[in-house]
Design a protein around this motif. Structure first.
Motif, PDB file in Angstrom:
ATOM      1  N   ARG A 112       1.126  -0.991   0.613  1.00  0.00           N
ATOM      2  CA  ARG A 112      -0.151   0.372   0.161  1.00  0.00           C
ATOM      3  C   ARG A 112       0.763   1.498  -0.192  1.00  0.00           C
ATOM      4  O   ARG A 112       0.744   2.516  -0.627  1.00  0.00           O
ATOM      5  N   TRP A 113       2.402   1.504   0.868  1.00  0.00           N
ATOM      6  CA  TRP A 113       2.791   2.536   0.785  1.00  0.00           C
ATOM      7  C   TRP A 113       3.282   2.849  -0.457  1.00  0.00           C
ATOM      8  O   TRP A 113       3.807   3.633  -1.178  1.00  0.00           O
ATOM      9  N   SER A 114       3.245   2.002  -1.280  1.00  0.00           N
ATOM     10  CA  SER A 114       4.170   1.939  -2.630  1.00  0.00           C
ATOM     11  C   SER A 114       3.194   2.324  -3.868  1.00  0.00           C
ATOM     12  O   SER A 114       3.798   3.242  -4.659  1.00  0.00           O
ATOM     13  N   PHE A 115       2.205   1.580  -3.636  1.00  0.00           N
ATOM     14  CA  PHE A 115       1.257   2.108  -4.262  1.00  0.00           C
ATOM     15  C   PHE A 115       0.373   3.448  -4.411  1.00  0.00           C
ATOM     16  O   PHE A 115       0.709   4.515  -4.935  1.00  0.00           O
ATOM     17  N   TRP A 116       0.404   4.081  -2.754  1.00  0.00           N
ATOM     18  CA  TRP A 116       0.179   5.753  -2.478  1.00  0.00           C
ATOM     19  C   TRP A 116       1.074   5.839  -3.210  1.00  0.00           C
ATOM     20  O   TRP A 116       0.912   7.307  -3.752  1.00  0.00           O
ATOM     21  N   ALA A 117       3.028   5.871  -3.361  1.00  0.00           N
ATOM     22  CA  ALA A 117       3.594   7.308  -3.090  1.00  0.00           C
ATOM     23  C   ALA A 117       3.806   6.930  -4.803  1.00  0.00           C
ATOM     24  O   ALA A 117       3.997   8.239  -4.920  1.00  0.00           O
TER      25      ALA A 117
END
Length: 272
Positions: free
Chosen positions: A210-215
């Motif tokens: 989720r951090w990856s997709f959000w960033a």
């Protein structure tokens, strides 16, 4: 068994690298870890204590730090020329720590080197310490850097404020970012990945994916024009561009050089 020839054959496997989060790899390598005075397992950069004196940090530029300003210690580290650890040095330090006659003497050396002893896996000829234990991308970036960056923006990083800068986001602004992040899931196909929750209300639900997709896909949109000064948004976008290159299926030699320079510049700007 060979499925084609239907004969048995000896299969030999060799351990050539180890991955894991920083605490786990510190245990594997018998090192002090990320809060030690020599926290890095790849280089001998020296940490400096933070405001609470219990947490150590490793800024490149520590020229204004009270522990450094009036001493003979390194004031500014060159990211392109860090004091890298070698296997010979690492093993010699481990042996020296273990050869001390008292526990107190061993502890003093251990703090100085960041090494507590000889890793048991060093017996394997296929491994070379520390090169065989690199930092992995998931923990370094998506479980560490990005959450800490957001913590800085939201005044939630170990009691530190923005000092002379103005990078902190107002609560109302961060609430809006959280709502827009959640709403973005309504128009993003599930094939792209799991839905990202309201990052302001449910930060604890953020995992590496989720951090990856959000960033990479959401943050560049929802953070635009949110900071008081454009330079903070531009700094974040530089990071996103670097991460996108890192995640390519193929990376050319030229791109590797550009990544090295890019991350060096990004860290220097981060410390300003």
């Amino acid at each position: 068994m060979d499925a084609l020839e239907l004969v048995l054959f000896p299969l030999r496997a060799y351990l050539i690298t180890c991955f894991g989060d920083i605490p786990a790899m510190s245990l594997l390598m018998k090192m002090k870890g990320h809060n030690g005075k020599r926290p890095c397992r790849m280089c001998m950069i020296e940490a400096v204590p933070g405001p609470d004196s219990r947490t150590h940090y490793v800024p490149l530029d520590r020229s204004s730090h009270p522990n450094i300003a009036d001493s003979t210690k390194t004031t500014i580290y060159d990211p392109h020329n860090l004091p890298m650890r070698t296997e010979e040095q690492f093993m010699a330090q481990a042996t020296e720590v273990e050869s001390q006659h008292t526990k107190a003497a061993a502890e003093r050396l251990s703090k100085q080197y960041g090494v507590k002893g000889t890793p048991i896996l060093s017996k394997l000829g296929s491994l070379s310490f520390p090169k065989s234990v690199p930092y992995d991308f998931m923990h370094q970036i998506f479980e560490n850097l990005l959450p800490n960056l957001v913590a800085h923006w939201t005044a939630d990083f170990k009691g530190l404020d923005d000092g002379e800068e103005e990078y902190e986001l107002a609560n109302t602004v961060w609430q809006a970012v959280g709502l827009e992040t959640e709403k973005a899931g309504d128009t993003i196909p599930s094939a792209y990945g799991g839905r990202v929750p309201n990052i302001q209300q449910h930060k604890s639900e953020m995992n590496a994916e989720r951090w990856s997709f959000w960033a990479l896909y959401i943050a560049p949109v929802v953070l635009r024009r949110r900071f008081q000064k454009p330079k903070y948004y531009q700094h974040f976008v530089k990071l996103v561009k670097l991460l996108n290159v890192c995640l390519q299926y193929e990376i050319s030699k030229k791109e590797i050089d550009e990544l090295e320079r890019g991350f060096e510049e990004w860290v220097k700007e981060y410390e300003k």
